[in-house]
Design an enzyme around this catalytic site. Structure first.
Site, PDB file in Angstrom:
ATOM      1  N   CYS A   9       0.805  -1.231   0.000  1.00 19.80           N
ATOM      2  CA  CYS A   9       0.000   0.000   0.000  1.00 19.80           C
ATOM      3  C   CYS A   9       0.832   1.272   0.000  1.00 19.80           C
ATOM      4  CB  CYS A   9      -0.969  -0.008   1.179  1.00 19.80           C
ATOM      5  SG  CYS A   9      -0.171  -0.050   2.804  1.00 19.80           S
ATOM      6  N   ASN A  10       2.048   1.219   0.538  1.00 22.15           N
ATOM      7  CA  ASN A  10       2.864   2.432   0.621  1.00 22.15           C
ATOM      8  C   ASN A  10       3.882   2.549  -0.515  1.00 22.15           C
ATOM      9  OD1 ASN A  10       1.603   3.476   2.891  1.00 22.15           O
ATOM     10  ND2 ASN A  10       2.918   2.344   4.307  1.00 22.15           N
ATOM     11  N   LYS A  12       4.706   2.953  -4.782  1.00 24.18           N
ATOM     12  CA  LYS A  12       4.216   3.911  -5.782  1.00 24.18           C
ATOM     13  C   LYS A  12       2.839   3.521  -6.310  1.00 24.18           C
ATOM     14  CE  LYS A  12       8.740   5.528  -7.382  1.00 24.18           C
ATOM     15  NZ  LYS A  12       9.669   5.647  -8.536  1.00 24.18           N
ATOM     16  N   MET A  13       2.696   2.257  -6.717  1.00 19.57           N
ATOM     17  CA  MET A  13       1.404   1.823  -7.232  1.00 19.57           C
ATOM     18  C   MET A  13       0.364   1.766  -6.126  1.00 19.57           C
ATOM     19  SD  MET A  13       1.500   1.597 -10.439  1.00 19.57           S
ATOM     20  CE  MET A  13      -0.152   0.940 -10.517  1.00 19.57           C
ATOM     21  N   SER A 109      -2.350 -11.606 -14.091  1.00 21.07           N
ATOM     22  CA  SER A 109      -2.148 -11.147 -15.464  1.00 21.07           C
ATOM     23  C   SER A 109      -0.771 -10.526 -15.588  1.00 21.07           C
ATOM     24  CB  SER A 109      -3.218 -10.115 -15.850  1.00 21.07           C
ATOM     25  OG  SER A 109      -3.010  -9.624 -17.161  1.00 21.07           O
ATOM     26  N   HIS A 142      10.217   1.514 -23.410  1.00 21.66           N
ATOM     27  CA  HIS A 142      10.090   1.837 -21.991  1.00 21.66           C
ATOM     28  C   HIS A 142      11.170   2.828 -21.563  1.00 21.66           C
ATOM     29  CE1 HIS A 142       7.508  -1.776 -21.913  1.00 21.66           C
ATOM     30  NE2 HIS A 142       6.966  -1.228 -20.838  1.00 21.66           N
ATOM     31  N   LYS A 146      14.353   0.836 -16.900  1.00 15.86           N
ATOM     32  CA  LYS A 146      13.845  -0.536 -16.948  1.00 15.86           C
ATOM     33  C   LYS A 146      15.003  -1.492 -17.200  1.00 15.86           C
ATOM     34  CE  LYS A 146      10.237  -3.430 -19.045  1.00 15.86           C
ATOM     35  NZ  LYS A 146       9.676  -3.826 -17.734  1.00 15.86           N
ATOM     36  N   GLY A 152       7.852  -8.016 -20.235  1.00 19.67           N
ATOM     37  CA  GLY A 152       6.956  -9.150 -20.041  1.00 19.67           C
ATOM     38  C   GLY A 152       5.684  -9.007 -20.853  1.00 19.67           C
ATOM     39  N   THR A 153       5.251  -7.769 -21.063  1.00 16.93           N
ATOM     40  CA  THR A 153       4.046  -7.531 -21.851  1.00 16.93           C
ATOM     41  C   THR A 153       4.271  -7.877 -23.319  1.00 16.93           C
ATOM     42  OG1 THR A 153       3.312  -5.785 -20.347  1.00 16.93           O
ATOM     43  CG2 THR A 153       2.384  -5.779 -22.565  1.00 16.93           C
TER      44      THR A 153
END
Length: 253
Positions: A9-10, A12-13, A109, A142, A146, A152-153
């Site tokens: 939760c803390n 960046k995302m 995913s 990117h 990175k 991976g995408t």
């Protein structure tokens, strides 16, 4: 209302998901999990999942691979569905996820963006129509920080395309050292690293006298947070099993 426990939760995302959840009338973060609990939050943050006694409908995981084992143990014990959005997982950890899905609903995913997964679906449809007549190349871009390449995408896009090709393709990442013509069985995958590019993925279908291009561009990481919240609402109340963006998109269409 979908009540969420947010792992990482803390980070960046995590902070982005917290903000988006506050703006969403249909979901609420009721607790957080993070090794760092020094940031102020409207919800209680636990540093150890086993100490969390808050009831929730789903867990969203945007943390670190090292936290996966304890998180899955917690989720299975509490019978809470989990969204795995953490990247960089080992093959062994991915197998642990599959095994956990026998007991609880697990949404996993390679990319949580709805747009990217729509791109994969469209690429598969295009491939089914164009197979044998068009060369396929994938270009991903990117930021310069990175580490891994290709993304991976990009590999997820290639894998999706490979599923519908009649003949198993060969992934080609580097042509400079081999002086020969491109084979019809190749999927070229190319990486660009520079600046602050969040993420761009382009699929090129090159045929005789015509080119078709499908492209997705992310301008912020918020798209991944939006996808994870949509996934949380989707998986609430589902039976045990593996779920991914194809299931979510299929329910939306």
């Amino acid at each position: 209302m979908t009540n969420i426990i947010l792992n990482g939760c803390n980070g960046k995302m995590g902070r982005v998901i917290t903000r988006l959840a506050e703006e969403d009338d249909d979901c609420k973060i009721v607790a957080g999990l993070d090794i760092n609990d020094f940031m102020p939050n409207e919800y209680h943050v636990f540093t150890d999942p086993s100490q969390c006694n808050v009831d929730a409908d789903v867990i969203i995981d945007f943390s670190h691979p090292s936290a996966l084992e304890n998180l899955l143990t917690f989720a299975k014990k509490r019978k809470i569905p989990v969204i795995i959005a953490t990247t960089g997982l080992s093959n062994e950890q991915k197998q642990d996820i599959v095994e956990s899905a026998r007991e609880i609903p697990v949404f996993f995913s390679a990319n949580m963006s709805l747009g990217i997964n729509l791109l994969i679906a469209l690429s598969k449809k295009a491939t089914a129509l164009l197979d044998g007549n068009f060369d396929i190349e994938i270009v991903e871009k990117h930021h310069n920080q990175k580490i891994d390449a290709p993304s991976g995408t990009a590999l997820a896009i290639a894998d999706g395309i490979a599923e519908v090709l009649q003949n198993k393709p060969e992934y080609v990442y580097d042509r400079h050292s081999v002086r020969k013509k491109r084979s019809k069985n190749e999927i070229g995958i190319h990486s660009v690293r520079g600046g602050t590019i969040v993420g761009e993925h382009e699929v090129i279908f090159a045929g005789q006298d015509e080119v078709i291009e499908l492209k997705h561009q992310a301008t912020s990481k918020e798209v991944f947070a939006v996808g994870s919240i949509r996934a949380a609402k989707f998986i609430k109340g589902k039976p045990a099993g593996m779920y991914d963006m194809n299931d979510l998109i299929g329910e939306m269409l």
